[in-house]
Motif scaffolding. Structure first.
Motif, PDB file in Angstrom:
ATOM      1  N   TYR A  35      52.138 125.005 -23.243  1.00 18.28           N
ATOM      2  CA  TYR A  35      51.274 125.953 -22.556  1.00 18.28           C
ATOM      3  C   TYR A  35      50.687 126.912 -23.588  1.00 18.28           C
ATOM      4  CZ  TYR A  35      53.618 124.591 -18.169  1.00 18.28           C
ATOM      5  OH  TYR A  35      54.111 123.895 -17.093  1.00 18.28           O
ATOM      6  N   GLN A  37      49.008 130.871 -23.635  1.00 20.74           N
ATOM      7  CA  GLN A  37      48.808 132.076 -22.854  1.00 20.74           C
ATOM      8  C   GLN A  37      47.962 133.058 -23.654  1.00 20.74           C
ATOM      9  OE1 GLN A  37      52.411 134.243 -21.919  1.00 20.74           O
ATOM     10  NE2 GLN A  37      51.439 135.416 -20.310  1.00 20.74           N
ATOM     11  N   PRO A  43      50.286 131.697 -18.427  1.00 25.52           N
ATOM     12  CA  PRO A  43      50.274 130.487 -19.254  1.00 25.52           C
ATOM     13  C   PRO A  43      49.462 129.381 -18.593  1.00 25.52           C
ATOM     14  CG  PRO A  43      52.496 131.384 -19.074  1.00 25.52           C
ATOM     15  CD  PRO A  43      51.658 132.118 -18.085  1.00 25.52           C
ATOM     16  N   LEU A  86      49.591 132.917 -27.317  1.00 20.77           N
ATOM     17  CA  LEU A  86      51.025 132.605 -27.306  1.00 20.77           C
ATOM     18  C   LEU A  86      51.186 131.155 -26.863  1.00 20.77           C
ATOM     19  CD1 LEU A  86      54.039 133.572 -27.385  1.00 20.77           C
ATOM     20  CD2 LEU A  86      53.773 134.110 -24.949  1.00 20.77           C
ATOM     21  N   LEU A  88      53.734 128.185 -25.761  1.00 21.20           N
ATOM     22  CA  LEU A  88      55.060 127.987 -25.182  1.00 21.20           C
ATOM     23  C   LEU A  88      55.318 126.502 -24.976  1.00 21.20           C
ATOM     24  CD1 LEU A  88      54.635 130.710 -22.448  1.00 21.20           C
ATOM     25  CD2 LEU A  88      56.392 130.825 -24.206  1.00 21.20           C
TER      26      LEU A  88
ATOM     27  N   PHE B  91      55.125 136.910 -13.108  1.00 14.68           N
ATOM     28  CA  PHE B  91      54.299 135.734 -12.835  1.00 14.68           C
ATOM     29  C   PHE B  91      54.900 134.907 -11.717  1.00 14.68           C
ATOM     30  CE2 PHE B  91      51.177 135.930 -16.097  1.00 14.68           C
ATOM     31  CZ  PHE B  91      51.771 136.504 -17.209  1.00 14.68           C
ATOM     32  N   PHE B 105      50.451 128.612 -13.292  1.00 15.59           N
ATOM     33  CA  PHE B 105      50.772 130.021 -13.202  1.00 15.59           C
ATOM     34  C   PHE B 105      49.636 130.839 -12.602  1.00 15.59           C
ATOM     35  CE2 PHE B 105      54.716 130.746 -15.652  1.00 15.59           C
ATOM     36  CZ  PHE B 105      54.920 129.471 -16.136  1.00 15.59           C
ATOM     37  N   GLY B 106      50.020 131.894 -11.899  1.00 14.40           N
ATOM     38  CA  GLY B 106      49.050 132.879 -11.462  1.00 14.40           C
ATOM     39  C   GLY B 106      48.713 133.827 -12.603  1.00 14.40           C
TER      40      GLY B 106
END
Lengths: 113, 114
Positions: A35, A37, A43, A86, A88, B91, B105-106
């Motif tokens: 992911y 972000q 993310p 970022l 992940l 989140f 994800f939101g």
């Protein structure tokens, strides 16, 4: 306890350089996800790898799943300021698959113009 | 198709007040996750639901935190009473449990407790 360790934790490079981020565990995962972000956002999934030795490419990003499905790497070629963020890694389907992911602590990448 | 929706995006409150965070998962997803993210501790899983049922709440820090999922399209995370150390970005994420557990994800709720 399943853990994913990412390295390095912080990386600051110049535009045009190459870099590799590593994600390691002693546990086997059925899938490994990466992911990215950006500040102020959640993310966003980049890629999922599921087969040992699998390599996937997304433009200048190359993702690899280790043969034993315990580790993964993310390689960025000719990094650009837009790659800043970022990163992940997250493992899924480990022992006692419960649907949740195990996240690494993240690698903060800064690409300077 | 709309992604995961969270509200509010920002919340500033005073210590001792009740805070309720809301989440609408992606339609058709049957797993929902609540995370907390701070600089010091990174992304922490608080609780997750499968088919509206709480499966694992071992990440909930203490009894001040509670979460509910009354139906497949709505979940809440409540903190009562709130404390300054609860300040973080929260989140919500959803996924299809039958897949590779890929989570969406939101945008998060940035909570500041004064």
């Amino acid at each position: 306890t399943q853990l994913l360790e990412q390295s390095p934790q912080f990386l600051s490079i110049q535009e045009g350089e190459n870099l590799t981020v590593y994600c390691n565990s002693s546990s086997v995962f059925s899938s490994l996800q990466w992911y990215r972000q950006e500040p102020g956002e959640g993310p966003v999934l980049l890629v999922t790898v599921v087969t040992g030795g699998e390599v996937k490419k997304l433009k200048r990003l190359t993702f690899q799943f280790g043969d034993a499905r315990k580790d993964s790497s993310l390689h960025i070629t000719a990094a650009q300021p837009g790659d800043t963020g970022l990163y992940l890694c997250a493992g899924g389907g480990g022992s006692g698959n419960t649907g949740k992911l195990i996240f690494g602590q993240g690698t903060t990448l800064q690409v300077k113009p | 198709d709309a992604g995961v929706i969270q509200s509010p995006r920002h919340e500033v409150t005073e210590m001792g007040q009740e805070v309720t965070l809301r989440c609408k998962p992606i339609s058709g997803h049957n797993s929902l996750f609540w995370y907390r993210q701070t600089m010091m501790r990174g992304l922490e899983l608080l609780i997750y639901f499968n088919n509206n049922v709480p499966i694992d709440d071992s990440g909930m820090p203490e009894d001040r935190f509670s979460a509910k999922m009354p139906n497949a399209s709505f979940s809440t995370l409540k903190i009562q009473p709130s404390e300054p150390r609860d300040s973080a970005v929260y989140f919500c994420a959803s996924s299809l449990s039958s897949g590779y557990n890929e989570q969406f994800f939101g945008p998060g709720t940035r909570l500041t407790v004064l």
